[in-house]
Design an enzyme around this catalytic site. Structure first.
Site, short mmCIF file in Angstrom:
data_model
loop_
_atom_site.label_atom_id
_atom_site.label_comp_id
_atom_site.label_asym_id
_atom_site.label_seq_id
_atom_site.Cartn_x
_atom_site.Cartn_y
_atom_site.Cartn_z
N LYS A 114 51.02 28.01 24.04
CA LYS A 114 51.14 29.70 24.40
C LYS A 114 52.44 30.09 24.74
CE LYS A 114 48.55 32.76 27.53
NZ LYS A 114 47.11 32.50 28.43
N SER A 195 43.39 35.30 27.56
CA SER A 195 44.33 35.89 26.94
C SER A 195 45.08 34.90 26.06
CB SER A 195 45.37 36.25 28.44
OG SER A 195 46.04 34.72 29.07
N THR A 216 43.99 31.94 34.38
CA THR A 216 43.75 32.44 35.43
C THR A 216 42.29 32.73 35.96
OG1 THR A 216 46.11 33.40 35.32
CG2 THR A 216 44.71 34.22 37.51
N GLY A 218 39.39 32.88 32.94
CA GLY A 218 38.89 32.89 31.65
C GLY A 218 39.76 32.72 30.51
N SER A 219 40.93 32.63 30.66
CA SER A 219 41.88 32.72 29.45
C SER A 219 41.98 31.40 28.49
CB SER A 219 43.39 33.15 30.29
OG SER A 219 43.30 34.44 30.48
#
Length: 561
Positions: A114, A195, A216, A218-219
């Site tokens: 990422k 994200s 943080t 759900g990402s």
């Protein structure tokens, strides 16, 4: 600066066009009767076998994945940057293998990470914002360093929801100024969730063997949910956040996104562990920080006799949960405790999460910026970052606002995580998510784990810093309503869009949760039944690359043993 970044992407992609554009094969799995794996289905162990046997090389793998990215990235925007050193690194790892040296199971296997996880090389680390384009870090992030030590080839950076979904009140999952809009692969204009959107789409389409995301709240698990993946959100402190662009030191964690539980476990083995640059990792409870073997935790019988609690609400998701997942779990030996509640869910004040995350972000962003060895836009804090964002045409402001930052700086007055208001809200969250939520349920019902649809699974584990493992559970059936995201530019639900099942438990319980998730996965094999739209799947395979290198014609012959 924008043209420099795009040139880096295109220059590396251009070198792959002779492979991606070849007409002598469309999705080859065989050369002269010799079976090759399909990259969309290959496991880590199959890649290890192929590399060790000499069937293909790490350079072959890198070329194949670069070609796959070149085929689809113009549409799905999952990858923001390719590593121009990837082929050189792969060749060095091939040379090591030829000399009898192996760094472990990941030796020579490409991974995408990422674009908030720093690398000390020619690639940027931007969180999708031009404010950090060209910025330099003093060293690799610990995550990148561990991957290199394990022998993985860092192939490039994946797109993300800008600032890890921590800028705007009116943006879309998967959009960043640098990378554009990520599109998922299972329905037209599909919302990829956020994200770690680019990592999710990249892993689902085999643009690398597996990917790293960060979470943080759900990402990791939400984009995994939307892309039919296994996602492991580790306990906060199991994986280092050093030189990862932060949101919250109390909630941020880095974890694997892959197509199978065992693949994700291989990646977790490589990245987990103590780091002197992240004091949260000092809480790892194992003697001398020697962690469990998460691959060995993949146990087909892990569900036998395991009490689990179900907790949830949503139509197709709940239908699959009730009529498919629960009976399968029961048949495998799990004892399901029904009709339980988490009272903390109903009593959390509206602004509690904002106070905590924004207070952490104000402080933690400064700590990250202070480590930069080159800061091209001379930003020093959140106020400077907001000013840059609001004054740069490249950042799509005001069409995409800075509402999250406005609240932190204006409504909350820029307070950080040292204020009484921060700590009262933080400790309240621990009470609501712990005794009145996850920990209360586990203790009061003598449970080993909680199960619930992934759509509902992230928030309380985020507050507590506890782990979650999500596994594919199903997809929206034909005839399902198509609904859009809040911005109205992506489809959030629709026929064929995947969803997952999550396993949740106390901190440091990854070994147990991986076992449970693996046992469910091996009985359900949902990933084989839920497929991306054919037009979204890249065609280049390892056999194409090897055949071209050896001057042989590849053919479509199913089989990989």
């Amino acid at each position: 600066m924008r043209s420099t970044i795009l040139y880096t992407i295109l220059a590396v992609a251009f070198s792959a066009t002779s492979i991606a554009g070849t007409t002598w094969s469309d999705s080859c799995t065989s050369i002269n009767g010799q079976a090759f794996p399909s990259l969309l289905d290959v496991t880590t162990e199959e890649l290890i076998t192929g590399l060790e046997s000499g069937l293909f090389t790490s350079v072959d793998l890198v070329n194949a994945y670069i070609a796959r990215i070149a085929e689809v990235n113009g549409t799905n925007h999952a990858v923001t940057q390719l590593n121009p050193d990837a082929l050189t690194i792969a060749q060095a790892l091939d040379d090591e293998r030829a000399n009898g040296t192996s760094r472990g199971p990941l030796h020579g296997i490409p991974v995408l990470i990422k674009n908030n996880i720093a690398t000390f090389d020619s690639m940027d680390n931007t969180a999708g914002s031009y404010v950090f384009a060209g910025a330099k870090v003093p060293r690799d992030s610990t995550m990148a360093a561990k991957l290199r030590q394990a022998g993985a080839v860092i192939l490039g950076k994946t797109n993300l929801s800008q600032w890890a979904n921590f800028r705007s009140d009116n943006s879309s999952n998967g959009w960043s100024a640098i990378g554009g809009q990520v599109i998922a692969a299972y329905f037209p204009d599909q919302d990829p969730s956020g994200s770690s959107s680019g990592s999710g789409v990249s892993s689902s389409l085999a643009l690398a063997h597996f990917c790293l995301g960060s979470e943080t709240d759900g990402s990791i698990i939400s984009p995994s949910d939307a892309s039919n993946l296994v996602g492991i959100k580790p306990s906060v402190g199991l994986t280092s956040r050093s030189l990862v662009i932060p949101i919250s030191e109390h909630q941020d964690t880095v974890g694997p996104m892959a197509r199978t539980v065992k693949d994700a476990a291989y990646l977790l083995n490589a990245i987990a562990g103590f780091d002197e640059n992240d004091n949260y990792t000092s809480a790892i409870p194992y003697p001398d920080y020697v962690l469990p073997d998460y691959v060995a935790a993949c146990n087909f019988s892990a569900l036998s006799g395991v009490p689990a609690i179900r907790n949830s609400p949503y139509a197709p998701i709940l239908d699959s949960f009730d009529t498919y997942a629960i009976p399968l779990l029961k048949a495998a030996g799990a004892i399901i405790v029904e009709n339980t509640t988490w009272p903390g869910y109903d009593t959390e004040p509206a602004n509690r999460t904002s106070v905590v995350l924004e207070g952490d972000f104000v402080a933690d962003l400064i700590k990250y910026i202070d480590q930069l060895t080159f800061n091209p836009n001379n930003v020093t804090d959140l106020a400077d970052v907001r000013n840059f964002t609001q004054s740069s045409a490249l950042e799509d402001y005001p069409d995409r606002d800075t509402g999250v930052w406005d609240q932190a700086l204006d409504y909350f007055g820029g307070q950080d995580n040292t204020t009484p208001e921060f700590w009262s809200n933080y400790t309240l969250g621990l009470e609501l998510a712990g005794p009145q939520g996850i920990i209360g349920s586990l203790t009061n019902y003598s449970l080993d784990a909680l199960i619930l649809p992934t759509y509902f699974a992230s928030h309380f584990p985020a507050i507590l810093g506890t782990p979650v493992v999500t596994v594919p559970m199903g997809s929206y059936p034909a005839g399902s309503n198509v609904t859009q995201n809040n911005r109205g530019d992506l489809n959030a639900t629709g026929p064929g869009i995947p969803f997952g099942l999550s396993f949740v438990a106390e901190k440091w319980s990854e070994e147990k949760l991986i076992g449970l998730a693996y046992a469910f996965e091996q009985r359900s094999m949902v990933r084989d039944k839920v497929q991306p739209l054919p037009e979204n799947v890249p065609k280049t395979e390892i056999a194409d690359v090897v055949g071209k290198r050896k001057g042989r014609r590849a053919s479509v012959e199913v089989g990989w043993s």
